[in-house]
Design a protein around this motif. Sequence first.
Motif, PDB file in Angstrom:
ATOM      1  N   VAL A  72       0.855  -1.192   0.000  1.00 23.38           N
ATOM      2  CA  VAL A  72       0.000   0.000   0.000  1.00 23.38           C
ATOM      3  C   VAL A  72       0.888   1.238   0.000  1.00 23.38           C
ATOM      4  CG1 VAL A  72      -1.770   1.292   1.246  1.00 23.38           C
ATOM      5  CG2 VAL A  72      -1.828  -1.208   1.245  1.00 23.38           C
ATOM      6  N   SER A  92      -2.195  -1.482  -6.704  1.00 24.01           N
ATOM      7  CA  SER A  92      -1.811  -0.521  -5.677  1.00 24.01           C
ATOM      8  C   SER A  92      -0.933   0.583  -6.238  1.00 24.01           C
ATOM      9  CB  SER A  92      -1.088  -1.240  -4.536  1.00 24.01           C
ATOM     10  OG  SER A  92      -0.649  -0.331  -3.550  1.00 24.01           O
ATOM     11  N   TRP A 151      -8.202   4.660  -3.053  1.00 26.24           N
ATOM     12  CA  TRP A 151      -8.193   3.741  -1.909  1.00 26.24           C
ATOM     13  C   TRP A 151      -9.398   4.025  -1.012  1.00 26.24           C
ATOM     14  CZ3 TRP A 151      -6.408  -0.751  -1.373  1.00 26.24           C
ATOM     15  CH2 TRP A 151      -5.157  -1.129  -1.871  1.00 26.24           C
ATOM     16  N   TYR A 195      -8.453  -5.876  -5.219  1.00 28.86           N
ATOM     17  CA  TYR A 195      -7.148  -6.370  -4.788  1.00 28.86           C
ATOM     18  C   TYR A 195      -6.542  -7.311  -5.833  1.00 28.86           C
ATOM     19  CZ  TYR A 195      -9.259  -4.670  -0.501  1.00 28.86           C
ATOM     20  OH  TYR A 195      -9.880  -3.890   0.430  1.00 28.86           O
TER      21      TYR A 195
END
Length: 267
Positions: free
Chosen positions: A119, A159, A167, A210
């Motif tokens: 992240v 990411s 996010w 994800y």
Amino acid sequence: MPDDPDTDGLTVGQVSARLGVTVRALHHWDEIGLARPSLRTAAGYRLYTAGDLERLHRIVVYREIGLGLDRIGAVLDDPTVDVPGALRAQQAQVAERIERLQRLSAGLDRMLDAHERGVLLTVEQQAAIFGPEWDPDWPVQARQRYGHTVQWQQYAERSASRSPEEWQAVADTVAALDRALGEAMDAGVTAGSPQAHRLVERQREVFTAYFPLTRQMQVCLWRMYEDDPGFTAHYDGIRPGLAAWFRRIVDADARSHGIDPDTAAWQ
């Protein structure tokens, strides 16, 4: 390159070594008339003079800054060509390429960082987006455990290109799903019902933020969620027994698609 009488009569191989140009390139330039050797031996072998080397040197320089061979020929031989103008145009193109490469380099930096950290958010941003339960060490722990997998690579790639606002949208979507699961449990939704199947499908869609999640992987995921005290605490904090309830729904959905939950594999 200054005139040097010692450079008269050089062979193709000697010129290749002096200029760092392949013999094949020299032959090609000869064939298209861009740089022809001025001398020949009695046996017919081509030899380059000092003047030929000067022209070749200019060709090499122009080629290195990105001019095509046709344009190089015009710059060298056409007296009407605006050479400074041609060089300025090439300079502008080089500047554009440099800017693109700098963006590419920055993107690669983010990609490498994402593969390492998971992240790309500060600790403060993570707390603000994911809530007080979030542990900033979790992504690092996940990499240590799953960094060799395709799924971690997919997660890192997503990411790397995700902004804090994106996010936040992911976190909001996950929170909305958690609320929907709690409400469905309160409403008495049962495993195998149409509403239960829709919830399972929705969970898989949400999880694609994800990495892509197959039905077999979803079964394995919820098996892990129910067995892991941390995940169980999270879902049971929404509704007591929620983790076990939703796993039953996931298992029933898998059976409806011909998957045995007891033998489902991460694939």
